[in-house]
Write a protein that holds these residues in place. Structure first.
Motif, PDB file in Angstrom:
ATOM      1  N   MET A 129      -9.249   9.358   8.031  1.00  0.00           N
ATOM      2  CA  MET A 129      -8.692   8.568   6.475  1.00  0.00           C
ATOM      3  C   MET A 129      -9.058   7.536   6.060  1.00  0.00           C
ATOM      4  N   SER A 130      -9.768   7.596   4.846  1.00  0.00           N
ATOM      5  CA  SER A 130     -10.345   6.767   4.131  1.00  0.00           C
ATOM      6  C   SER A 130     -10.604   4.809   3.924  1.00  0.00           C
ATOM      7  N   PRO A 131     -10.746   4.174   3.629  1.00  0.00           N
ATOM      8  CA  PRO A 131     -10.268   2.490   3.217  1.00  0.00           C
ATOM      9  C   PRO A 131      -8.998   2.325   2.748  1.00  0.00           C
ATOM     10  N   ASN A 132      -9.320   3.348   1.271  1.00  0.00           N
ATOM     11  CA  ASN A 132      -8.614   2.961   0.100  1.00  0.00           C
ATOM     12  C   ASN A 132      -7.445   3.782   0.470  1.00  0.00           C
ATOM     13  N   GLU A 133      -7.108   4.606   1.374  1.00  0.00           N
ATOM     14  CA  GLU A 133      -5.907   5.813   1.531  1.00  0.00           C
ATOM     15  C   GLU A 133      -5.794   4.676   2.625  1.00  0.00           C
ATOM     16  N   TYR A 134      -5.917   4.060   3.338  1.00  0.00           N
ATOM     17  CA  TYR A 134      -5.772   3.190   4.634  1.00  0.00           C
ATOM     18  C   TYR A 134      -4.575   1.575   3.318  1.00  0.00           C
ATOM     19  N   GLN A 135      -5.513   1.134   3.026  1.00  0.00           N
ATOM     20  CA  GLN A 135      -4.834   0.196   2.095  1.00  0.00           C
ATOM     21  C   GLN A 135      -3.915   0.788   1.364  1.00  0.00           C
ATOM     22  N   ASN A 136      -3.615   1.855   0.857  1.00  0.00           N
ATOM     23  CA  ASN A 136      -2.484   2.277   0.242  1.00  0.00           C
ATOM     24  C   ASN A 136      -1.411   2.868   1.353  1.00  0.00           C
ATOM     25  N   THR A 137      -1.240   2.040   2.464  1.00  0.00           N
ATOM     26  CA  THR A 137      -0.072   3.006   3.415  1.00  0.00           C
ATOM     27  C   THR A 137       0.906   2.103   3.632  1.00  0.00           C
ATOM     28  N   PRO A 138       2.137   2.518   3.249  1.00  0.00           N
ATOM     29  CA  PRO A 138       3.436   0.778   3.393  1.00  0.00           C
ATOM     30  C   PRO A 138       2.951  -0.068   4.581  1.00  0.00           C
ATOM     31  N   ASP A 139       2.545   0.313   5.388  1.00  0.00           N
ATOM     32  CA  ASP A 139       2.082  -0.520   6.581  1.00  0.00           C
ATOM     33  C   ASP A 139       1.607  -1.568   6.374  1.00  0.00           C
ATOM     34  N   GLU A 140      -0.093  -1.036   5.711  1.00  0.00           N
ATOM     35  CA  GLU A 140      -1.051  -1.731   5.145  1.00  0.00           C
ATOM     36  C   GLU A 140      -0.576  -2.885   4.102  1.00  0.00           C
ATOM     37  N   GLN A 141       0.431  -2.253   3.315  1.00  0.00           N
ATOM     38  CA  GLN A 141       0.723  -2.558   1.617  1.00  0.00           C
ATOM     39  C   GLN A 141       1.854  -4.287   2.238  1.00  0.00           C
ATOM     40  N   LYS A 142       2.516  -3.891   3.443  1.00  0.00           N
ATOM     41  CA  LYS A 142       3.612  -5.119   3.908  1.00  0.00           C
ATOM     42  C   LYS A 142       2.814  -6.716   4.121  1.00  0.00           C
ATOM     43  N   ARG A 143       1.744  -5.737   4.926  1.00  0.00           N
ATOM     44  CA  ARG A 143       0.425  -6.677   5.659  1.00  0.00           C
ATOM     45  C   ARG A 143       0.072  -7.303   4.832  1.00  0.00           C
ATOM     46  N   VAL A 144      -0.624  -6.877   4.074  1.00  0.00           N
ATOM     47  CA  VAL A 144      -1.569  -7.934   2.925  1.00  0.00           C
ATOM     48  C   VAL A 144      -0.735  -8.592   2.258  1.00  0.00           C
ATOM     49  N   ALA A 145       0.803  -8.041   1.636  1.00  0.00           N
ATOM     50  CA  ALA A 145       1.582  -8.868   1.177  1.00  0.00           C
ATOM     51  C   ALA A 145       2.174 -10.065   1.372  1.00  0.00           C
ATOM     52  N   ASP A 146       2.199  -9.807   3.297  1.00  0.00           N
ATOM     53  CA  ASP A 146       2.524 -11.059   3.589  1.00  0.00           C
ATOM     54  C   ASP A 146       1.798 -12.172   4.193  1.00  0.00           C
ATOM     55  N   LEU A 147       0.764 -11.967   3.764  1.00  0.00           N
ATOM     56  CA  LEU A 147      -0.112 -12.952   4.043  1.00  0.00           C
ATOM     57  C   LEU A 147      -0.555 -12.917   3.090  1.00  0.00           C
ATOM     58  N   MET A 148      -0.791 -12.680   1.361  1.00  0.00           N
ATOM     59  CA  MET A 148      -0.325 -13.067   0.103  1.00  0.00           C
ATOM     60  C   MET A 148       0.268 -14.323  -0.101  1.00  0.00           C
ATOM     61  N   ASP A 149       1.501 -14.285   0.457  1.00  0.00           N
ATOM     62  CA  ASP A 149       2.628 -14.866   0.184  1.00  0.00           C
ATOM     63  C   ASP A 149       2.526 -15.790   0.912  1.00  0.00           C
ATOM     64  N   LEU A 150       1.978 -16.271   2.128  1.00  0.00           N
ATOM     65  CA  LEU A 150       1.849 -17.215   2.848  1.00  0.00           C
ATOM     66  C   LEU A 150       1.248 -18.156   2.542  1.00  0.00           C
ATOM     67  N   LEU A 151       0.042 -17.530   1.498  1.00  0.00           N
ATOM     68  CA  LEU A 151      -1.248 -18.773   0.943  1.00  0.00           C
ATOM     69  C   LEU A 151      -0.810 -19.659   0.085  1.00  0.00           C
ATOM     70  N   PRO A 152      -1.133 -20.599   0.235  1.00  0.00           N
ATOM     71  CA  PRO A 152      -0.985 -21.408  -0.298  1.00  0.00           C
ATOM     72  C   PRO A 152      -0.989 -22.098  -1.724  1.00  0.00           C
ATOM     73  N   HIS A 153      -0.109 -23.015  -2.356  1.00  0.00           N
ATOM     74  CA  HIS A 153      -0.761 -23.461  -3.857  1.00  0.00           C
ATOM     75  C   HIS A 153      -1.613 -24.124  -4.124  1.00  0.00           C
ATOM     76  N   GLY A 154      -2.178 -24.339  -5.566  1.00  0.00           N
ATOM     77  CA  GLY A 154      -3.706 -25.057  -5.700  1.00  0.00           C
ATOM     78  C   GLY A 154      -4.180 -24.339  -4.901  1.00  0.00           C
TER      79      GLY A 154
END
Length: 257
Positions: free
Chosen positions: A1-26
């Motif tokens: 699986m290429s990096p691009n394919e892995y980045q588009n898997t549902p689990d990886e998208q959940k992982r990244v979305a959660d990390l982005m949600d945890l980012l502080p503002h400002g």
């Protein structure tokens, strides 16, 4: 699986979305430790004014918002309190145990305010192991030499206070000692041989074993059957744990003479 394919898997998208949600503002300045191809660095650059992307080899990220540097997490070449946020995900599980505490101390040292870390949660490192055909060494999957629960991970950052802790997705059920032993005898035919990381013992590139013989097939089939039977009594758990931590505010010096 290429990096691009892995980045588009549902689990990886959940992982990244959660990390982005945890980012502080400002956020003004962010350090991304273990930047690899810059996929996360670019997402961080959408939320901060300046992003520094660091890896053991100089990252090649074509984005004017991102400064790429070569460095080692165990000895960061930055002044203390240099970044509003230090981000480190999918890295700590790769750092050898005798260097892990030093790396975590460095992440905390160069942070001015926040540290955000993410690791696999309670990973069974016996599952999907590989056998190196150069040195005959047995390797953990994906060169993950550390496993973490939330308590161990928090204990690596004793000077920081927990802000948020999230558990993400569902992990594959692990194995057991007998099944892992049998699979090792069979040469670990189902290991993670597609990984980029080399052997943790000798550094050689891992290569999938040749077609197994009759004995290897019998052993591996027995190992899978035992694993399946034992897992009937187990409950699933999260695949990743993410921690957002903060440095306690320093008290101002007393004005009393």
């Amino acid at each position: 699986m290429s990096p691009n394919e892995y980045q588009n898997t549902p689990d990886e998208q959940k992982r990244v979305a959660d990390l982005m949600d945890l980012l502080p503002h400002g956020l003004d300045t962010v350090l991304d430790v273990g930047a690899r191809d810059g996929f996360i660095s670019k997402r961080l650059a959408d939320r901060a004014r300046r992003v520094t992307a660091l890896d053991l080899e100089l990252p090649q990220i074509d984005d004017p918002r991102i400064t790429c540097v070569k460095g080692d997490a165990t000895a960061l070449d930055f002044e203390s309190d240099s970044f509003d946020l230090v981000f480190c995900a999918e890295v700590l599980e790769h750092i050898p145990g005798d260097s892990l505490a030093a790396a975590c101390a460095e992440l905390a040292r160069v942070s001015r305010r926040h540290v955000l870390v993410g690791v696999p949660y309670c990973q069974d490192l016996r599952l999907w192991r590989t056998t190196c055909h150069t040195c005959d060494g047995t390797n953990p999957p994906w060169a993950h030499v550390n496993a973490f629960d939330d308590s161990r991970l928090r204990g690596l950052f004793p000077g920081l206070e927990l802000v948020r802790q999230n558990f993400v997705s569902t992990a594959e059920l692990g194995t057991n000692a007998v099944s892992a032993w049998l699979m090792n005898l069979a040469g670990n035919p189902y290991g993670t041989y597609v990984q980029d990381e080399g052997c943790v013992h000798c550094g050689a590139q891992l290569v999938a074993p040749p077609r197994p013989g009759l004995m290897q097939r019998v052993l591996s089939k027995l190992a899978l059957s035992i694993r399946k039977a034992v897992n009937l009594t187990r409950r699933p758990h999260a695949n990743w744990v993410h921690l957002l931590m903060v440095k306690p505010a320093r008290s101002s010096p007393s004005s009393n003479a």
